[in-house]
Scaffold this active site. Structure first.
Site: not given
Length: 368
Positions: A38, A264
């Site tokens: 998965k 940032y």
């Protein structure tokens, strides 16, 4: 191995073979092996991983959702595929693509039987999930009479397996809880199977269960994280080889003066002269913001370079003041030496989260 000249994830199929064979060595010859693929095979690439494991002899595969199973079928995977968390809207697709659903509640049992009847199925394989303490999905012991009554009224479905999931098999301080889960699963199946009238596969062990609770191997086990090189236990670290190496390169080097800011929100204000390297990988690639401001790190020329400032969407900056390096040099985010487990732990998370977060935009290359 060739040096990286872009951000790449190298996947070593020999290491995958090693991990599979080590796990198989812990089992009785007749015990089946279910490979959990998965989440893009835990961030690697489910199709080539499943194809390789099918060649090695894996008996079953498991995915979380129907679309993941459909992708494997489209790629030619022929072994049975268990869908661990099917949704009602996809039940017809499950049948059309010969996938096998986990049935975990009265509602899902009735819904699937209804869909299977409409498609005129007979003895379609289903897997009954029982809750033994994880309290996530699953029938309880008191649901057994309902299940038996419901199954007695139809020949549309047949129970391929009964299974459960261990909550803390890697934590030996929780051994009493885990043994209680195993005992409860035995109680459930010993109550259910004689009245069912035939013997389905039984499975409860995940990777750590395989290693720590051989008495609970029953006739099939499941492994996900172990296949990809992590044993969830320092004692077993040397037995596993991480199959993936995440590499990138230095795009640019800057020299910052005291008082300069970086990135940032001015995530770093320098207190002294600092040399930084900008790398082409960021939170859109799965190296999330939790690794910023010194929690995370990479390796350049075998020297640790802390991540500084905030992780950007497509870039990250690292402190290379102490490293002799140049633009274009290879950078190791993690590999079998500098592991994903160590990087994840430094940021207060687990290897599962780090590796499954890796974006599909990262180029995958496979080493045979």
């Amino acid at each position: 191995m060739p040096k990286a000249n872009e951000t790449i994830l190298e996947i070593d199929l020999k290491a995958l073979t090693h991990n599979y064979e080590f796990l198989k060595s812990k089992l009785q010859p007749q015990t089946k092996f279910l490979a959990v693929v998965k989440a893009f095979s835990y961030g690697n690439d489910s199709v080539p991983i499943a194809k390789h494991l099918e060649k090695l002899g894996a008996d079953y595969f498991a995915v979380a959702y129907t679309g993941e199973g459909t992708e494997l079928r489209d790629a030619g995977i022929t072994k049975p595929i268990l869908v661990l968390h099917p949704q009602k809207v996809n039940l017809a697709t499950i049948i059309n693509r010969c996938l096998e659903p986990s049935i975990y509640s009265k509602k899902t049992l009735l819904e699937f039987i209804e869909v299977a009847q409409k498609q005129q199925q007979t003895a379609y394989p289903i897997h009954l999930k029982f809750n033994t303490g994880l309290n996530r999905l699953g029938f309880d012991l008191q649901d057994v009479p309902f299940i038996l009554e419901t199954l007695s009224k139809t020949n549309t479905v047949k129970v391929a397996s009964c299974f459960s999931h261990l909550a803390a098999s890697e934590d030996l301080s929780e051994a009493d809880f885990t043994k209680g889960q195993i005992t409860l699963f035995k109680t459930i199946t010993e109550t259910f199977i004689p009245k069912l009238g035939y013997q389905p596969i039984l499975h409860q062990c995940n990777t750590s269960g395989i290693l720590n609770y051989p008495e609970a191997h029953f006739n099939m086990v499941r492994s996900g994280i172990g296949l990809y090189g992590f044993g969830n236990d320092k004692k077993y670290e040397h037995n596993f080889i991480p199959i993936a190496s995440l590499k990138t390169v230095i795009s640019q080097i800057h020299t910052l003066q005291p008082g300069d800011s970086l990135g940032y929100n001015r995530g770093l204000i320098t207190k002294k002269i600092m040399k930084t390297a900008t790398l082409p990988i960021g939170h859109a690639d799965g190296l999330t913001r939790i690794y910023g401001k010194g929690k995370g790190f990479v390796y350049i020329n075998d020297i640790k370079a802390p991540i500084v400032g905030n992780v950007c969407m497509d870039m990250v900056m690292v402190d290379v003041t102490h490293i002799n390096c140049e633009e274009g040099d290879e950078v190791i985010v993690f590999d079998r030496t500098y592991t994903a487990e160590a990087l994840a732990e430094a940021a207060g998370t687990i290897s599962y989260e780090l590796i499954t977060d890796l974006s599909k935009r990262i180029k995958r290359t496979f080493l045979q």
